[in-house]
Design a protein around this motif. Structure first.
Motif, PDB file in Angstrom:
ATOM      1  N   UNK A 136      -7.819  -8.500  -4.102  1.00 55.04           N
ATOM      2  CA  UNK A 136      -6.440  -8.144  -4.417  1.00 55.04           C
ATOM      3  C   UNK A 136      -5.567  -8.689  -3.294  1.00 55.04           C
ATOM      4  N   UNK A 137      -4.655  -9.584  -3.619  1.00 57.41           N
ATOM      5  CA  UNK A 137      -3.785 -10.204  -2.621  1.00 57.41           C
ATOM      6  C   UNK A 137      -2.330  -9.891  -2.970  1.00 57.41           C
ATOM      7  N   UNK A 138      -1.649  -9.215  -2.070  1.00 56.16           N
ATOM      8  CA  UNK A 138      -0.273  -8.833  -2.331  1.00 56.16           C
ATOM      9  C   UNK A 138      -0.139  -7.989  -3.577  1.00 56.16           C
ATOM     10  N   UNK A 139      -1.121  -7.124  -3.814  1.00 52.19           N
ATOM     11  CA  UNK A 139      -1.102  -6.243  -4.974  1.00 52.19           C
ATOM     12  C   UNK A 139      -1.606  -6.846  -6.254  1.00 52.19           C
ATOM     13  N   UNK A 177     -12.540  -2.722   1.205  1.00 54.26           N
ATOM     14  CA  UNK A 177     -12.071  -3.016   2.562  1.00 54.26           C
ATOM     15  C   UNK A 177     -10.690  -3.667   2.510  1.00 54.26           C
ATOM     16  N   UNK A 178     -10.006  -3.747   3.643  1.00 56.37           N
ATOM     17  CA  UNK A 178      -8.834  -4.624   3.693  1.00 56.37           C
ATOM     18  C   UNK A 178      -9.275  -6.061   3.416  1.00 56.37           C
ATOM     19  N   UNK A 179      -8.346  -6.903   2.983  1.00 51.86           N
ATOM     20  CA  UNK A 179      -8.690  -8.291   2.718  1.00 51.86           C
ATOM     21  C   UNK A 179      -9.175  -9.004   3.967  1.00 51.86           C
ATOM     22  N   UNK A 201       0.850  -1.185   0.000  1.00 50.83           N
ATOM     23  CA  UNK A 201       0.000   0.000   0.000  1.00 50.83           C
ATOM     24  C   UNK A 201       0.887   1.236   0.000  1.00 50.83           C
ATOM     25  N   UNK A 202       0.708   2.090  -1.000  1.00 54.57           N
ATOM     26  CA  UNK A 202       1.474   3.326  -1.070  1.00 54.57           C
ATOM     27  C   UNK A 202       0.778   4.452  -0.316  1.00 54.57           C
ATOM     28  N   UNK A 203      -0.558   4.490  -0.377  1.00 51.81           N
ATOM     29  CA  UNK A 203      -1.332   5.538   0.300  1.00 51.81           C
ATOM     30  C   UNK A 203      -2.803   5.167   0.228  1.00 51.81           C
ATOM     31  N   UNK A 262       0.115   2.260   5.228  1.00 49.07           N
ATOM     32  CA  UNK A 262       1.091   2.596   4.201  1.00 49.07           C
ATOM     33  C   UNK A 262       2.344   1.761   4.403  1.00 49.07           C
ATOM     34  N   UNK A 263       2.789   1.099   3.365  1.00 46.94           N
ATOM     35  CA  UNK A 263       3.936   0.209   3.451  1.00 46.94           C
ATOM     36  C   UNK A 263       3.570  -1.218   3.784  1.00 46.94           C
ATOM     37  N   UNK A 264       2.308  -1.455   4.142  1.00 43.08           N
ATOM     38  CA  UNK A 264       1.864  -2.805   4.451  1.00 43.08           C
ATOM     39  C   UNK A 264       1.479  -3.571   3.197  1.00 43.08           C
ATOM     40  N   UNK A 265       1.307  -4.870   3.348  1.00 43.66           N
ATOM     41  CA  UNK A 265       0.923  -5.716   2.211  1.00 43.66           C
ATOM     42  C   UNK A 265      -0.409  -5.243   1.643  1.00 43.66           C
ATOM     43  N   UNK A 266      -0.486  -5.164   0.327  1.00 44.64           N
ATOM     44  CA  UNK A 266      -1.681  -4.656  -0.349  1.00 44.64           C
ATOM     45  C   UNK A 266      -2.704  -5.764  -0.515  1.00 44.64           C
TER      46      UNK A 266
END
Length: 219
Positions: A209-212, A57-59, A31-33, A180-184
């Motif tokens: 979306x898992x890990x981007x 939402x978050x996964x 996650x960039x922002x 921010x900076x965490x797994x997307x």
């Protein structure tokens, strides 16, 4: 690659307020922002934009994953005429023949079902079969440790495929709040707000979306 995922409502978790017209910028696997779409887009010009209906939402975390994959059989679509499309369990497994002939395929299909329910992480204690965890990781799902072991919520009714089943808030079913900076890890649902999402359940998922990586898209 930089991608912005936008939706009518973002639930970032971590005690933060929901964000109408929210968005999450994802760079590669992190996650960039995140925040209002206008702010995120202005800070990341040129990013590809994916717009999803409803709630972002978050996964979600599947706390019953090991039981689901070990105790359920997820039929192949080609078996629908004979077995139907819903998972089989209990005595129905006896009719499938030797376990080694159907286990691997069932696990793959079960993991795909989890992705279709917005799942990006599974909880597994130290006794989880290593081969099963390898399959989970290969699917793109994260494996959480013993601290996220299955709760007691499913002891009466058996394991549940829907991570939102029985949850009083979406945050109770997410693997981690956005950071921010965490797994997307993200999930998008075709629901207008949190209450409607809880009522509809994770079956309303339209993207995971898992890990981007976009690992499931329903539309």
């Amino acid at each position: 690659m930089l991608t912005i995922h936008a939706a009518a409502l973002l639930l970032p978790g971590g005690g933060r307020a929901s964000v109408p017209g929210g968005a999450v910028a994802v760079r590669d696997a992190v996650v960039a922002a995140f925040g209002p779409y206008e702010e995120v887009a202005a800070a990341h010009p040129g990013a590809r934009v994916r717009r999803w209906p409803g709630v972002l939402t978050p996964g979600l975390v599947q706390r019953d994953a090991v039981r689901l994959l070990e105790e359920w059989y997820f039929p192949d679509p080609r078996e629908a005429d004979a077995l139907g499309t819903e998972p089989l369990t209990g005595g129905a497994l006896d009719a499938l023949g030797p376990e080694e002939t159907w286990r691997a395929g069932s696990v793959r299909r079960g993991l795909h079902r989890m992705l279709r329910h917005g799942t990006t992480a599974v909880a597994a204690g130290p006794g989880a079969p290593p081969a099963l965890l390898t399959a989970v990781r290969r699917s793109g799902l994260a494996v959480l440790g013993a601290s996220a072991a299955p709760s007691g919520r499913a002891t009466a009714d058996g394991p549940r495929l829907d991570p939102l089943a029985g949850a009083g808030a979406v945050a109770e079913a997410t693997a981690a709040p956005l950071a921010a900076g965490g797994r997307a890890d993200l999930a998008a649902f075709d629901a207008p707000d949190e209450a409607a999402l809880l009522a509809a359940g994770a079956v309303s998922c339209v993207a995971t979306i898992a890990g981007g990586r976009l690992v499931y898209r329903g539309r």
